[in-house]
Design an enzyme around this catalytic site. Sequence first.
Site, PDB file in Angstrom:
ATOM      1  CG  HIS A 152     -11.792  -1.654   8.835  1.00  0.00           C
ATOM      2  ND1 HIS A 152     -12.245  -0.365   8.716  1.00  0.00           N
ATOM      3  CD2 HIS A 152     -11.200  -1.735  10.045  1.00  0.00           C
ATOM      4  CE1 HIS A 152     -11.941   0.305   9.804  1.00  0.00           C
ATOM      5  NE2 HIS A 152     -11.314  -0.500  10.634  1.00  0.00           N
ATOM      6  NE  ARG A 164      -8.098  -9.420  -4.602  1.00  0.00           N
ATOM      7  CZ  ARG A 164      -9.191  -8.978  -3.995  1.00  0.00           C
ATOM      8  NH1 ARG A 164     -10.381  -9.225  -4.517  1.00  0.00           N
ATOM      9  NH2 ARG A 164      -9.129  -8.275  -2.878  1.00  0.00           N
ATOM     10  CD  GLU A 168      -4.798   5.993   4.682  1.00  0.00           C
ATOM     11  OE1 GLU A 168      -3.937   5.976   3.784  1.00  0.00           O
ATOM     12  OE2 GLU A 168      -5.937   5.514   4.541  1.00  0.00           O
ATOM     13  CE  LYS A 192      -3.753  -2.026   2.791  1.00  0.00           C
ATOM     14  NZ  LYS A 192      -4.719  -2.559   1.840  1.00  0.00           N
TER      15      LYS A 192
HETATM   16  P1  ADP Z   1      -7.816  -3.803   2.830  1.00  0.00           P
HETATM   17  O1  ADP Z   1      -6.560  -4.117   2.090  1.00  0.00           O
HETATM   18  O2  ADP Z   1      -7.908  -4.485   4.124  1.00  0.00           O
HETATM   19  O3  ADP Z   1      -9.012  -3.915   1.951  1.00  0.00           O
HETATM   20  P2  ADP Z   1      -8.165  -0.907   2.598  1.00  0.00           P
HETATM   21  O4  ADP Z   1      -7.050   0.074   2.616  1.00  0.00           O
HETATM   22  O5  ADP Z   1      -8.817  -1.173   1.294  1.00  0.00           O
HETATM   23  O6  ADP Z   1      -7.655  -2.251   3.241  1.00  0.00           O
HETATM   24  O7  ADP Z   1      -9.247  -0.440   3.643  1.00  0.00           O
HETATM   25  C1  ADP Z   1     -10.333  -1.249   4.033  1.00  0.00           C
HETATM   26  C2  ADP Z   1     -11.464  -0.393   4.581  1.00  0.00           C
HETATM   27  O8  ADP Z   1     -11.033   0.384   5.709  1.00  0.00           O
HETATM   28  C3  ADP Z   1     -12.015   0.635   3.624  1.00  0.00           C
HETATM   29  O9  ADP Z   1     -12.982   0.082   2.772  1.00  0.00           O
HETATM   30  C4  ADP Z   1     -12.598   1.681   4.557  1.00  0.00           C
HETATM   31  O10 ADP Z   1     -13.845   1.302   5.029  1.00  0.00           O
HETATM   32  C5  ADP Z   1     -11.637   1.670   5.720  1.00  0.00           C
HETATM   33  N1  ADP Z   1     -10.607   2.715   5.583  1.00  0.00           N
HETATM   34  C6  ADP Z   1      -9.432   2.611   4.933  1.00  0.00           C
HETATM   35  N2  ADP Z   1      -8.735   3.757   4.974  1.00  0.00           N
HETATM   36  C7  ADP Z   1      -9.471   4.648   5.686  1.00  0.00           C
HETATM   37  C8  ADP Z   1      -9.296   6.017   6.103  1.00  0.00           C
HETATM   38  N3  ADP Z   1      -8.212   6.700   5.801  1.00  0.00           N
HETATM   39  N4  ADP Z   1     -10.279   6.588   6.825  1.00  0.00           N
HETATM   40  C9  ADP Z   1     -11.393   5.900   7.159  1.00  0.00           C
HETATM   41  N5  ADP Z   1     -11.611   4.618   6.801  1.00  0.00           N
HETATM   42  C10 ADP Z   1     -10.676   3.975   6.074  1.00  0.00           C
HETATM   43  P1  ADP Z   2     -12.836  -7.801  -2.340  1.00  0.00           P
HETATM   44  O1  ADP Z   2     -11.824  -6.749  -2.037  1.00  0.00           O
HETATM   45  O2  ADP Z   2     -12.737  -8.421  -3.686  1.00  0.00           O
HETATM   46  O3  ADP Z   2     -14.207  -7.451  -1.935  1.00  0.00           O
HETATM   47  P2  ADP Z   2     -12.263  -9.270   0.025  1.00  0.00           P
HETATM   48  O4  ADP Z   2     -10.977  -8.683   0.485  1.00  0.00           O
HETATM   49  O5  ADP Z   2     -13.499  -9.095   0.811  1.00  0.00           O
HETATM   50  O6  ADP Z   2     -12.448  -9.015  -1.498  1.00  0.00           O
HETATM   51  O7  ADP Z   2     -12.126 -10.834  -0.195  1.00  0.00           O
HETATM   52  C1  ADP Z   2     -11.044 -11.503  -0.683  1.00  0.00           C
HETATM   53  C2  ADP Z   2     -10.985 -12.625   0.289  1.00  0.00           C
HETATM   54  O8  ADP Z   2     -11.844 -13.665  -0.121  1.00  0.00           O
HETATM   55  C3  ADP Z   2      -9.670 -13.302   0.458  1.00  0.00           C
HETATM   56  O9  ADP Z   2      -8.812 -12.597   1.287  1.00  0.00           O
HETATM   57  C4  ADP Z   2     -10.091 -14.635   1.082  1.00  0.00           C
HETATM   58  O10 ADP Z   2     -10.200 -14.567   2.486  1.00  0.00           O
HETATM   59  C5  ADP Z   2     -11.482 -14.851   0.541  1.00  0.00           C
HETATM   60  N1  ADP Z   2     -11.546 -15.950  -0.429  1.00  0.00           N
HETATM   61  C6  ADP Z   2     -10.584 -16.456  -1.178  1.00  0.00           C
HETATM   62  N2  ADP Z   2     -11.011 -17.405  -1.976  1.00  0.00           N
HETATM   63  C7  ADP Z   2     -12.311 -17.562  -1.725  1.00  0.00           C
HETATM   64  C8  ADP Z   2     -13.350 -18.394  -2.253  1.00  0.00           C
HETATM   65  N3  ADP Z   2     -13.124 -19.256  -3.235  1.00  0.00           N
HETATM   66  N4  ADP Z   2     -14.600 -18.277  -1.781  1.00  0.00           N
HETATM   67  C9  ADP Z   2     -14.849 -17.379  -0.839  1.00  0.00           C
HETATM   68  N5  ADP Z   2     -13.921 -16.564  -0.317  1.00  0.00           N
HETATM   69  C10 ADP Z   2     -12.662 -16.642  -0.738  1.00  0.00           C
END
Ligand code: ADP
Ligand code: ADP
Length: 681
Positions: free
Chosen positions: A235, A300, A200, A116
């Site tokens: 989250h 992906r 952040e 990230k």
């Molecule tokens: P992950 O890799 O676990 O998906 P993300 O960076 O996409 O991590 O963040 C997951 C979630 O956390 C976001 O969808 C949002 O709801 C919350 N989040 C992330 N960054 C912030 C932020 N700077 N302020 C508030 N909420 C945040």
């Molecule tokens: P997105 O950001 O696409 O919404 P998430 O971060 O919620 O996705 O989900 C991705 C997660 O799905 C992976 O980290 C894993 O825990 C889960 N996962 C992986 N393969 C499968 C599967 N075949 N069926 C359901 N869940 C899966």
Amino acid sequence: MFSKILIANRGEIACRIAKTAKRLGIRVVAVYSQADAKARHVAFAHEAWCVGPAAAKESYLRGDAIIEAALKSGAQAIHPGYGFLSENEDFAAACKKAGLSFIGPPASAIRAMGSKSAAKTLMEKAGVPLVPGYHGDRQETEFLLGQSDKIGYPVLIKAAAGGGGKGMRVVEKSEDFAEALASCRREAKASFGDDHVLVEKYLSRPRHIEIQLFADTQGQCVYLFERDCSVQRRHQKVLEEAPAPGMSPERRRAMGEAAVAAAKAVGYVGAGTVEFIANTDEARAGALGGSFYFMEMNTRLQVEHPVTEMITGLDLVEWQLRVAAGEPLPLSQERLAIRGHSIEARVYAENPAKNFLPSTGTLRHLRSPDAIEFEVGPGAAPAAVRIDSGVREGDTISPYYDPMIAKLIVWGETRGVALARMATALGEFEVVGVTTNIEFLGRIVKGRAFSSGDLDTGLIERNRKELFPGAAPLRDEVLATAAFAEMSRCEAMARERAQASGDPNSPWHQVDSWRLNDTSHHALVFSEGKQHTAVTVWQAASGYRLRTPSGEFALSGEAGPDNRVHLRLDGRSIAARAVRIGMEWNIFLAGEQHRLALRDELHELESEAHGGSLAAPMPGKVIAVLVKKGARVEKGAPLVILEAMKMEHTITAPRAGKVTEIRYVAGEQVDEGVDLLLLED
Ligand code: ADP
Ligand code: ADP
Ligand code: MG
């Protein structure tokens, strides 16, 4: 185009990818772990190869074994799905080295977006807006604390290698920073083997809006509009929709172009998603404010890609296959358009009331809402209800993998239509054997905040009262259904025994022998969670009489096929389904599900055990007193439920009488042999 591909995944996404491959005439190779030999994705494929034991690390994450299976089977390409190896740059590179196409971006693009922090540095250079924060290499606690003080609280600490919401810590004030940092580092190290963090600004009430994009090997890149995934728990996404409520065309274009810039900056190819966080407009609920910021890019196919398919009429897996085979993108930006509205709900085996703890077990009963197959092509209306599922009745939800049961996706010309379809379809989703979030999803969908489009990532927390209501008393309809189903079952059993019995003197010999007990009142106690409800049923001229805590009713009806029952309760008609598993009746009625554990006198009759004394049979805890002082009870009426040795025991009236004294209340510990109450003849 490929003629054979291997899908390196399981569950719903493996099935969903296979569906498109089959539609295109491509043969499908599945891989599976020993725990999944009978899984739906295996049955769905043309051939399947075992790649190791249950644990994902020894099977679905074994890149070498999977590549070997692909080579042996003659597959030309590997689709990684999401999760597992989908964002593993070494696996993408190893596929290429083995002469297989990886259906995803080049390893270099996965690497560029894998951290990230590094991704944010790249995005900054590409002119993509970022949340204010520090994402550099310096990791000393003092330095990061200084950066946080400069950013201003609250701040969010994230694992640079993070995913799935893991490691994230919100810090409200300077004094709490060091401890939160240490805990984030521990979790990051344990989950990702890397404790690098970034800090952040933590936005209050933001929305999660992401852009689906697609790039081909000829240098074209388009965006397939946005998805709103603001409804989250821990989250992680719970409900997703497209388009985002309150999105203006100008902002859509600005975000779409920012996402394309992000993809171009890393030489992206294939399907990808750029996740943004956006400010909500404080003044107007549901409207989007001025700024949006890059969060991360997922290199992906995303779990929630179906909502984009529904509003564009496109099959994103088909696009992935075409791009991986070297074809140009099927459509240019100008030819892409949004039609209607789509919402997805993730149906999980989990217990929302217990902080969404995963639930495991066998799916003893599974009914999904009726689906209309996904249609593609110009002019074709999208399916109104689509179910992407990886399981069938009889399958197990094991602790090894993600506990997702299915994704329920709906489409409507307007958001209102989509919402109504979602609410109805959730009510048709029946699962017995594991605890699910189905009713919880239903409450969100029908709740004020979601239905009015007042979305932000705090929606669930802020509406706890509405979304986690306490136990309500069981409605008479539910009690009547359970009582009727249980009585029908006992009568059927008695008939069976009568037929099977060769002994002419057996009390079971006559077909109606069960009704020898005609005049006796059958006392049943149904327990839902900690709530215990006693009802009494007895034979009447036509059907039964039923006494519940709220009154006495005439009850009659028929048991139909497939666990259905049709009842008349006084004047009311009821259509329901009653599924019995062990000592538990699962009642599905008007979109509600109730799990009623049963303790009843009929079973004691069957086993010829008698209810007897009013004394506690063993030391234990009183969990419910079912009668009030002064109540007149009949012989066999349940009086008190005691919990001992992790089991529940019902103390019943040894004879008819009047309760003159109640000696213990729920929650009290009692010794063996003490009288729990007094009964006067
Ligand atoms: P992950 O890799 O676990 O998906 P993300 O960076 O996409 O991590 O963040 C997951 C979630 O956390 C976001 O969808 C949002 O709801 C919350 N989040 C992330 N960054 C912030 C932020 N700077 N302020 C508030 N909420 C945040
Ligand atoms: P997105 O950001 O696409 O919404 P998430 O971060 O919620 O996705 O989900 C991705 C997660 O799905 C992976 O980290 C894993 O825990 C889960 N996962 C992986 N393969 C499968 C599967 N075949 N069926 C359901 N869940 C899966
Ligand atoms: Mg994310």
